[in-house]
Motif scaffolding. Structure first.
Motif, mmCIF file in Angstrom:
data_model
loop_
_atom_site.group_PDB
_atom_site.id
_atom_site.type_symbol
_atom_site.label_atom_id
_atom_site.label_comp_id
_atom_site.label_asym_id
_atom_site.label_seq_id
_atom_site.Cartn_x
_atom_site.Cartn_y
_atom_site.Cartn_z
ATOM 1 N N GLY A 90 34.688 30.527 67.816
ATOM 2 C CA GLY A 90 35.351 29.663 68.788
ATOM 3 C C GLY A 90 36.473 30.410 69.491
ATOM 4 O O GLY A 90 37.193 31.188 68.869
ATOM 5 N N MET A 91 36.582 30.183 70.793
ATOM 6 C CA MET A 91 37.585 30.864 71.607
ATOM 7 C C MET A 91 38.432 29.835 72.357
ATOM 8 O O MET A 91 37.936 28.765 72.704
ATOM 9 C CB MET A 91 36.909 31.784 72.633
ATOM 10 N N GLY A 92 39.667 30.221 72.657
ATOM 11 C CA GLY A 92 40.535 29.366 73.458
ATOM 12 C C GLY A 92 40.176 29.395 74.929
ATOM 13 O O GLY A 92 40.456 28.453 75.669
ATOM 14 N N SER A 93 39.536 30.479 75.361
ATOM 15 C CA SER A 93 39.077 30.601 76.743
ATOM 16 C C SER A 93 38.084 31.754 76.806
ATOM 17 O O SER A 93 38.008 32.562 75.894
ATOM 18 C CB SER A 93 40.250 30.863 77.707
ATOM 19 N N LEU A 94 37.344 31.800 77.902
ATOM 20 C CA LEU A 94 36.419 32.903 78.182
ATOM 21 C C LEU A 94 36.535 33.253 79.657
ATOM 22 O O LEU A 94 37.030 32.450 80.464
ATOM 23 C CB LEU A 94 34.973 32.499 77.856
ATOM 24 N N PRO A 95 36.078 34.448 80.059
ATOM 25 C CA PRO A 95 36.152 34.827 81.468
ATOM 26 C C PRO A 95 35.511 33.779 82.379
ATOM 27 O O PRO A 95 34.439 33.233 82.060
ATOM 28 C CB PRO A 95 35.372 36.147 81.517
ATOM 29 N N ASN A 118 33.630 28.704 74.104
ATOM 30 C CA ASN A 118 34.867 28.201 74.701
ATOM 31 C C ASN A 118 34.961 26.719 74.344
ATOM 32 O O ASN A 118 34.522 25.858 75.094
ATOM 33 C CB ASN A 118 34.807 28.417 76.224
ATOM 34 N N GLY A 119 35.528 26.439 73.173
ATOM 35 C CA GLY A 119 35.543 25.068 72.679
ATOM 36 C C GLY A 119 36.908 24.428 72.707
ATOM 37 O O GLY A 119 37.932 25.108 72.761
ATOM 38 N N PHE A 148 36.701 21.831 67.935
ATOM 39 C CA PHE A 148 35.242 21.988 67.996
ATOM 40 C C PHE A 148 34.736 22.697 66.743
ATOM 41 O O PHE A 148 35.333 23.685 66.307
ATOM 42 C CB PHE A 148 34.831 22.778 69.251
ATOM 43 N N ALA A 149 33.636 22.207 66.179
ATOM 44 C CA ALA A 149 33.139 22.778 64.926
ATOM 45 C C ALA A 149 31.624 22.996 64.903
ATOM 46 O O ALA A 149 31.089 23.383 63.872
ATOM 47 C CB ALA A 149 33.545 21.872 63.756
ATOM 48 N N ASP A 150 30.929 22.787 66.018
ATOM 49 C CA ASP A 150 29.472 22.924 66.040
ATOM 50 C C ASP A 150 29.013 24.233 66.684
ATOM 51 O O ASP A 150 28.013 24.274 67.404
ATOM 52 C CB ASP A 150 28.832 21.730 66.770
ATOM 53 N N HIS A 151 29.727 25.312 66.390
ATOM 54 C CA HIS A 151 29.398 26.618 66.960
ATOM 55 C C HIS A 151 27.954 27.019 66.676
ATOM 56 O O HIS A 151 27.262 27.536 67.549
ATOM 57 C CB HIS A 151 30.347 27.685 66.409
ATOM 58 N N ALA A 152 27.493 26.776 65.460
ATOM 59 C CA ALA A 152 26.133 27.177 65.079
ATOM 60 C C ALA A 152 25.083 26.468 65.937
ATOM 61 O O ALA A 152 24.094 27.086 66.345
ATOM 62 C CB ALA A 152 25.893 26.887 63.595
ATOM 63 N N LYS A 153 25.306 25.201 66.234
ATOM 64 C CA LYS A 153 24.348 24.459 67.070
ATOM 65 C C LYS A 153 24.284 25.049 68.474
ATOM 66 O O LYS A 153 23.209 25.126 69.070
ATOM 67 C CB LYS A 153 24.715 22.981 67.138
ATOM 68 N N VAL A 154 25.406 25.464 69.003
ATOM 69 C CA VAL A 154 25.428 26.099 70.328
ATOM 70 C C VAL A 154 24.659 27.415 70.279
ATOM 71 O O VAL A 154 23.776 27.675 71.099
ATOM 72 C CB VAL A 154 26.880 26.335 70.807
ATOM 73 N N MET A 155 24.966 28.240 69.289
ATOM 74 C CA MET A 155 24.354 29.568 69.217
ATOM 75 C C MET A 155 22.880 29.539 68.850
ATOM 76 O O MET A 155 22.163 30.515 69.081
ATOM 77 C CB MET A 155 25.138 30.449 68.250
ATOM 78 N N LYS A 213 34.979 23.557 78.648
ATOM 79 C CA LYS A 213 35.151 23.507 77.196
ATOM 80 C C LYS A 213 34.006 22.755 76.528
ATOM 81 O O LYS A 213 33.702 21.618 76.885
ATOM 82 C CB LYS A 213 36.466 22.810 76.841
ATOM 83 N N VAL A 214 33.406 23.395 75.524
ATOM 84 C CA VAL A 214 32.374 22.746 74.737
ATOM 85 C C VAL A 214 33.061 21.750 73.802
ATOM 86 O O VAL A 214 34.084 22.059 73.188
ATOM 87 C CB VAL A 214 31.548 23.771 73.937
ATOM 88 N N GLY A 215 32.512 20.550 73.744
ATOM 89 C CA GLY A 215 33.151 19.476 72.993
ATOM 90 C C GLY A 215 34.084 18.672 73.882
ATOM 91 O O GLY A 215 34.631 17.655 73.467
ATOM 92 N N GLY A 216 34.261 19.137 75.106
ATOM 93 C CA GLY A 216 35.045 18.429 76.118
ATOM 94 C C GLY A 216 34.098 18.041 77.232
ATOM 95 O O GLY A 216 33.194 17.215 77.053
#
Length: 154
Positions: A135-140, A100-101, A105-112, A54-57
């Motif tokens: 933002g997603m609750g999970s990813l593959p 996957n945050g 989590f609110a820094d999606h733009a910084k990740v992308m 998890k991003v932010g975790g």
């Protein structure tokens, strides 16, 4: 003679990897008309998931941005395999990033920005694109980031 995209990759010391085989019943890329749609690409490197969690975790924004850049490299691998040459890319139209945050989590733009900056560094003006960061609750495979793209092609 190498084209401008291949020359730029060489200047940056970037080697486009082989396409990561699909994990389910889909294809890595689909061409329709003058567009190439890529399937979502995970931060895979040397056949292994490079960044999970998890991003932010447990995954920092900085680490996730590097993972997004790796996803973007894997998107280019799909483009190269689908088109035969990256020189057929006329422009990058749209990039979608899934992060996957943790719930707040609110820094999606910084990740992308990791993916977007990479595309512009390789494709120049043709790499400037529209973008969504979600933002997603999970990813593959518990991947931290997934990136897909739409290219206009010649």
């Amino acid at each position: 003679m190498a084209g401008k995209v291949e020359t730029r990759l060489k200047e940056l010391g970037i080697v486009v990897p082989a396409v990561v085989p699909p994990a389910a019943n889909y294809v890595p890329g689909v061409i329709t008309g003058n567009l190439l749609f890529t399937a979502g690409q995970l931060p895979m490197q040397d056949g292994k998931l490079a960044t999970a969690g998890k991003v932010g975790g447990e995954v920092s924004v900085e680490t996730a941005a590097v993972a997004a850049q790796l996803c973007a490299l894997n998107v280019l691998a799909v483009a190269k395999a689908s088109l035969g040459s990256l020189e057929r890319i006329k422009r990058l139209v749209k990039v979608v990033g899934f992060i996957n945050g943790v719930p707040d989590f609110a820094d999606h733009a910084k990740v992308m920005n990791g993916a977007s900056d990479f595309f512009v560094s390789v494709l120049g003006e043709a790499g400037k694109h529209a973008r969504s960061s979600v933002g997603m609750g999970s990813l593959p495979f518990n991947a931290s980031v997934e990136v897909e793209a739409i290219f206009e092609i010649e």
